[in-house]
Motif scaffolding. Structure first.
Motif, PDB file in Angstrom:
ATOM      1  N   TYR A   1       0.809  -1.216   0.000  1.00  0.00           N
ATOM      2  CA  TYR A   1       0.000   0.000   0.000  1.00  0.00           C
ATOM      3  C   TYR A   1       0.844   1.270   0.000  1.00  0.00           C
ATOM      4  O   TYR A   1       1.952   1.305   0.544  1.00  0.00           O
ATOM      5  N   LEU A   2       0.252   2.329  -0.584  1.00  0.00           N
ATOM      6  CA  LEU A   2       0.815   3.681  -0.524  1.00  0.00           C
ATOM      7  C   LEU A   2      -0.244   4.621   0.020  1.00  0.00           C
ATOM      8  O   LEU A   2      -1.430   4.516  -0.330  1.00  0.00           O
ATOM      9  N   GLU A   3       0.171   5.554   0.861  1.00  0.00           N
ATOM     10  CA  GLU A   3      -0.756   6.529   1.440  1.00  0.00           C
ATOM     11  C   GLU A   3      -1.338   7.448   0.368  1.00  0.00           C
ATOM     12  O   GLU A   3      -0.620   7.971  -0.482  1.00  0.00           O
ATOM     13  N   PHE A   4      -2.659   7.665   0.460  1.00  0.00           N
ATOM     14  CA  PHE A   4      -3.381   8.530  -0.466  1.00  0.00           C
ATOM     15  C   PHE A   4      -4.221   9.495   0.362  1.00  0.00           C
ATOM     16  O   PHE A   4      -5.304   9.119   0.834  1.00  0.00           O
ATOM     17  N   PRO A   5      -3.736  10.721   0.633  1.00  0.00           N
ATOM     18  CA  PRO A   5      -4.500  11.674   1.441  1.00  0.00           C
ATOM     19  C   PRO A   5      -5.858  11.963   0.814  1.00  0.00           C
ATOM     20  O   PRO A   5      -5.947  12.518  -0.278  1.00  0.00           O
ATOM     21  N   TYR A   6      -6.920  11.593   1.546  1.00  0.00           N
ATOM     22  CA  TYR A   6      -8.252  11.651   0.928  1.00  0.00           C
ATOM     23  C   TYR A   6      -9.304  11.471   2.006  1.00  0.00           C
ATOM     24  O   TYR A   6      -9.359  10.425   2.659  1.00  0.00           O
ATOM     25  N   ASP A   7     -10.098  12.489   2.229  1.00  0.00           N
ATOM     26  CA  ASP A   7     -11.166  12.415   3.225  1.00  0.00           C
ATOM     27  C   ASP A   7     -12.309  13.330   2.798  1.00  0.00           C
ATOM     28  O   ASP A   7     -12.573  14.355   3.422  1.00  0.00           O
ATOM     29  N   PRO A   8     -12.983  12.971   1.703  1.00  0.00           N
ATOM     30  CA  PRO A   8     -14.058  13.829   1.212  1.00  0.00           C
ATOM     31  C   PRO A   8     -15.231  13.845   2.184  1.00  0.00           C
ATOM     32  O   PRO A   8     -15.417  12.897   2.952  1.00  0.00           O
ATOM     33  N   PRO A   9     -15.987  14.949   2.197  1.00  0.00           N
ATOM     34  CA  PRO A   9     -15.932  16.021   1.211  1.00  0.00           C
ATOM     35  C   PRO A   9     -14.925  17.124   1.511  1.00  0.00           C
ATOM     36  O   PRO A   9     -14.599  17.914   0.610  1.00  0.00           O
ATOM     37  N   VAL A  10     -14.402  17.203   2.738  1.00  0.00           N
ATOM     38  CA  VAL A  10     -13.585  18.372   3.095  1.00  0.00           C
ATOM     39  C   VAL A  10     -12.147  18.260   2.587  1.00  0.00           C
ATOM     40  O   VAL A  10     -11.547  19.276   2.228  1.00  0.00           O
ATOM     41  N   TRP A  11     -11.581  17.054   2.535  1.00  0.00           N
ATOM     42  CA  TRP A  11     -10.256  16.926   1.918  1.00  0.00           C
ATOM     43  C   TRP A  11     -10.383  16.082   0.663  1.00  0.00           C
ATOM     44  O   TRP A  11     -10.332  14.858   0.688  1.00  0.00           O
ATOM     45  N   SER A  12     -10.578  16.774  -0.445  1.00  0.00           N
ATOM     46  CA  SER A  12     -10.836  16.146  -1.742  1.00  0.00           C
ATOM     47  C   SER A  12      -9.577  16.198  -2.602  1.00  0.00           C
ATOM     48  O   SER A  12      -8.622  16.925  -2.309  1.00  0.00           O
ATOM     49  N   VAL A  13      -9.588  15.440  -3.700  1.00  0.00           N
ATOM     50  CA  VAL A  13      -8.450  15.481  -4.619  1.00  0.00           C
ATOM     51  C   VAL A  13      -8.339  16.850  -5.279  1.00  0.00           C
ATOM     52  O   VAL A  13      -7.234  17.297  -5.621  1.00  0.00           O
ATOM     53  N   ASP A  14      -9.445  17.543  -5.470  1.00  0.00           N
ATOM     54  CA  ASP A  14      -9.400  18.866  -6.095  1.00  0.00           C
ATOM     55  C   ASP A  14      -8.695  19.882  -5.199  1.00  0.00           C
ATOM     56  O   ASP A  14      -7.996  20.775  -5.691  1.00  0.00           O
ATOM     57  N   ARG A  15      -8.878  19.775  -3.893  1.00  0.00           N
ATOM     58  CA  ARG A  15      -8.162  20.657  -2.969  1.00  0.00           C
ATOM     59  C   ARG A  15      -6.684  20.268  -2.890  1.00  0.00           C
ATOM     60  O   ARG A  15      -5.797  21.114  -3.011  1.00  0.00           O
ATOM     61  N   ARG A  16      -6.433  18.998  -2.675  1.00  0.00           N
ATOM     62  CA  ARG A  16      -5.052  18.515  -2.520  1.00  0.00           C
ATOM     63  C   ARG A  16      -4.202  18.821  -3.737  1.00  0.00           C
ATOM     64  O   ARG A  16      -3.031  19.196  -3.641  1.00  0.00           O
ATOM     65  N   ASP A  17      -4.768  18.663  -4.938  1.00  0.00           N
ATOM     66  CA  ASP A  17      -4.033  18.767  -6.197  1.00  0.00           C
ATOM     67  C   ASP A  17      -4.401  20.029  -6.984  1.00  0.00           C
ATOM     68  O   ASP A  17      -4.382  20.026  -8.212  1.00  0.00           O
ATOM     69  N   PHE A  18      -4.699  21.116  -6.283  1.00  0.00           N
ATOM     70  CA  PHE A  18      -5.259  22.278  -6.970  1.00  0.00           C
ATOM     71  C   PHE A  18      -4.314  22.918  -7.985  1.00  0.00           C
ATOM     72  O   PHE A  18      -4.761  23.611  -8.893  1.00  0.00           O
ATOM     73  N   VAL A  19      -3.002  22.678  -7.877  1.00  0.00           N
ATOM     74  CA  VAL A  19      -2.068  23.264  -8.843  1.00  0.00           C
ATOM     75  C   VAL A  19      -1.870  22.363 -10.060  1.00  0.00           C
ATOM     76  O   VAL A  19      -1.162  22.733 -10.996  1.00  0.00           O
ATOM     77  N   GLN A  20      -2.505  21.192 -10.064  1.00  0.00           N
ATOM     78  CA  GLN A  20      -2.307  20.243 -11.156  1.00  0.00           C
ATOM     79  C   GLN A  20      -3.490  20.237 -12.124  1.00  0.00           C
ATOM     80  O   GLN A  20      -4.631  20.498 -11.743  1.00  0.00           O
ATOM     81  N   GLN A  21      -3.175  19.914 -13.377  1.00  0.00           N
ATOM     82  CA  GLN A  21      -4.192  19.891 -14.413  1.00  0.00           C
ATOM     83  C   GLN A  21      -5.215  18.784 -14.163  1.00  0.00           C
ATOM     84  O   GLN A  21      -6.419  18.990 -14.310  1.00  0.00           O
ATOM     85  N   GLU A  22      -4.720  17.613 -13.735  1.00  0.00           N
ATOM     86  CA  GLU A  22      -5.599  16.478 -13.465  1.00  0.00           C
ATOM     87  C   GLU A  22      -5.276  15.911 -12.087  1.00  0.00           C
ATOM     88  O   GLU A  22      -4.169  15.427 -11.866  1.00  0.00           O
ATOM     89  N   PRO A  23      -6.215  15.960 -11.150  1.00  0.00           N
ATOM     90  CA  PRO A  23      -5.978  15.367  -9.832  1.00  0.00           C
ATOM     91  C   PRO A  23      -5.691  13.871  -9.945  1.00  0.00           C
ATOM     92  O   PRO A  23      -6.234  13.179 -10.808  1.00  0.00           O
ATOM     93  N   LEU A  24      -4.817  13.377  -9.063  1.00  0.00           N
ATOM     94  CA  LEU A  24      -4.473  11.962  -9.058  1.00  0.00           C
ATOM     95  C   LEU A  24      -5.546  11.180  -8.312  1.00  0.00           C
ATOM     96  O   LEU A  24      -5.947  11.549  -7.217  1.00  0.00           O
ATOM     97  N   MET A  25      -6.024  10.089  -8.931  1.00  0.00           N
ATOM     98  CA  MET A  25      -7.080   9.279  -8.324  1.00  0.00           C
ATOM     99  C   MET A  25      -6.829   7.818  -8.643  1.00  0.00           C
ATOM    100  O   MET A  25      -6.185   7.477  -9.641  1.00  0.00           O
ATOM    101  N   ILE A  26      -7.365   6.943  -7.782  1.00  0.00           N
ATOM    102  CA  ILE A  26      -7.221   5.506  -7.994  1.00  0.00           C
ATOM    103  C   ILE A  26      -8.058   5.055  -9.182  1.00  0.00           C
ATOM    104  O   ILE A  26      -9.001   5.730  -9.596  1.00  0.00           O
ATOM    105  N   ASP A  27      -7.717   3.861  -9.716  1.00  0.00           N
ATOM    106  CA  ASP A  27      -8.571   3.266 -10.728  1.00  0.00           C
ATOM    107  C   ASP A  27      -9.651   2.439 -10.034  1.00  0.00           C
ATOM    108  O   ASP A  27      -9.741   2.412  -8.800  1.00  0.00           O
ATOM    109  N   SER A  28     -10.467   1.764 -10.783  1.00  0.00           N
ATOM    110  CA  SER A  28     -11.609   1.040 -10.213  1.00  0.00           C
ATOM    111  C   SER A  28     -11.193  -0.131  -9.325  1.00  0.00           C
ATOM    112  O   SER A  28     -11.988  -0.618  -8.523  1.00  0.00           O
ATOM    113  N   ASP A  29      -9.942  -0.582  -9.456  1.00  0.00           N
ATOM    114  CA  ASP A  29      -9.450  -1.687  -8.640  1.00  0.00           C
ATOM    115  C   ASP A  29      -8.669  -1.213  -7.416  1.00  0.00           C
ATOM    116  O   ASP A  29      -8.114  -2.031  -6.680  1.00  0.00           O
TER     117      ASP A  29
END
Length: 376
Positions: free
Chosen positions: A315-343
């Protein structure tokens, strides 16, 4: 190729509603991100981020005119700056991004290329009721996560244990559960007592009954001997090391078998260059390397490259606790937020370097001229 300049820019995202981090009693209403740009005479630019680069101002000349591939030389200089002034490890990330771009290879392949993906564990950040955390855990299962981390920080640890109990009851064995006791380090204004060995052992015994995957930072990060004793007293894995800044801390921890899981962060504790050496050291002794990644999206991405390249931990840590800590907030300087795939996997970008694509519109909107210390 020669380095022609090192540019540092600061960005600040307002947070409304605020993020109530478990480790900080003050709600966070702003999220600061600092980006390091390393420019060269061949038109390539390396990008790094993950810390505020406090202490770097005035040291740019130590890198201008140098070959960016002389990474061991550069890391020695950054380490010297770290000793005298502050953490400037995002510069190492920018250099690796530059090296990847210059060679046309993603960084993870340059570091070992063991895999191009890792399972992510959703690293939550807020203190919420057992019922709320159980509901959020069920949503994580639906999104494909195979593991999550729960933060402790209630005044009474029995309330923290109730949260883990509620999550385990709600998700059964669909999620591996990690627990972060947050006893390893303190915010500047935190003067409350941390756990002692007896408390840590009692909590660990309770968590064993709930089939917790690992217990993180149950004791202050400098108590190597006590942590080693705790590890011998309990059966669940003991994790830590996210804020141990110096490589020799990890040498001593490894020597005394202090941890099962070592968590140095490339953005905070040695860059990709030194943390890879730490990973090789601890894994050679039978422990796991699974870096802390709670800085921003670029810091997460850099840790992903190294972990995918060398880590044996699932496993690798993925900071994520929506709705208040979302990928859009964490990755706001990036064009595409990083997210897991369906698996549940994080897939490493195959683009040269770290694969960072900046959101130029966001950069223009949120750029500031100074750093808000304490808002990272």
């Amino acid at each position: 190729m020669k380095i022609t300049s090192v540019e540092i820019k600061h960005y600040l995202l307002p947070l409304e509603p605020p993020f109530k981090a478990a480790w900080d009693p003050e709600p966070r209403r702003k999220f600061a991100t600092t980006i390091v740009y390393v420019h060269t005479d061949e038109g390539l630019t390396g990008i790094g981020s993950g810390d505020l680069m406090v202490g770097f101002e005035g040291h740019e000349h130590l890198f201008i005119g140098q070959d960016p591939f002389a990474i061991e030389r550069h890391v020695q200089v950054i380490d010297n700056i770290n000793f005298h002034y502050g953490r400037c490890w995002p510069l190492d990330l920018a250099l690796w991004d530059l090296i990847g771009k210059a060679t046309g290879q993603p960084v993870y392949k340059l570091l070992g290329g063991r895999s191009n993906k890792l399972l992510a564990y959703a690293s939550t950040g807020e203190i919420v009721s057992p019922e709320e955390r159980a509901e959020r855990a069920q949503l994580l299962v639906e999104q494909g996560f195979k593991a999550m981390k729960i933060r402790f920080h209630h005044e009474d640890v029995r309330e923290d244990l109730k949260v883990v109990e509620a999550v385990r009851k709600a998700v059964g064995n669909k999620l591996d559960i990690m627990v972060d006791a947050n006893q390893g380090w303190k915010m500047p204004w935190d003067v409350e007592r941390t756990w002692d060995l007896k408390m840590a052992c009692q909590v660990a015994k309770e968590l064993e009954q709930l089939n917790v995957f690992w217990l993180e930072e149950p004791l202050p990060s400098h108590h190597f001997e006590l942590m080693a004793k705790l590890r011998e007293m309990v059966s669940l894995r003991i994790a830590g090391g996210e804020m141990n800044r110096n490589w020799y801390d990890f040498r001593e921890m490894n020597k005394h078998h202090v941890l099962d899981v070592y968590q140095p962060d490339v953005a905070l504790a040695g860059g990709i260059t030194q943390v890879k050496k730490i990973a090789d050291l601890v894994q050679g002794s039978g422990a796991w390397f699974s870096p802390h990644t709670w800085s921003n999206g670029i810091g997460l991405l850099a840790n992903l490259h190294l972990a995918a390249a060398v880590s044996h931990c699932p496993y690798l840590e993925f900071p994520y606790d929506p709705p208040v800590w979302s990928v859009d907030r964490r990755d706001f300087v990036q064009q595409e937020p990083l997210m897991i795939d369906s698996d549940g996997y994080l897939i490493v970008p195959e683009k040269p370097g770290l694969g960072i694509e900046l959101n130029e519109e966001a950069l223009k909107k949120y750029e500031i001229n100074h750093v808000y210390v304490g808002e990272e």
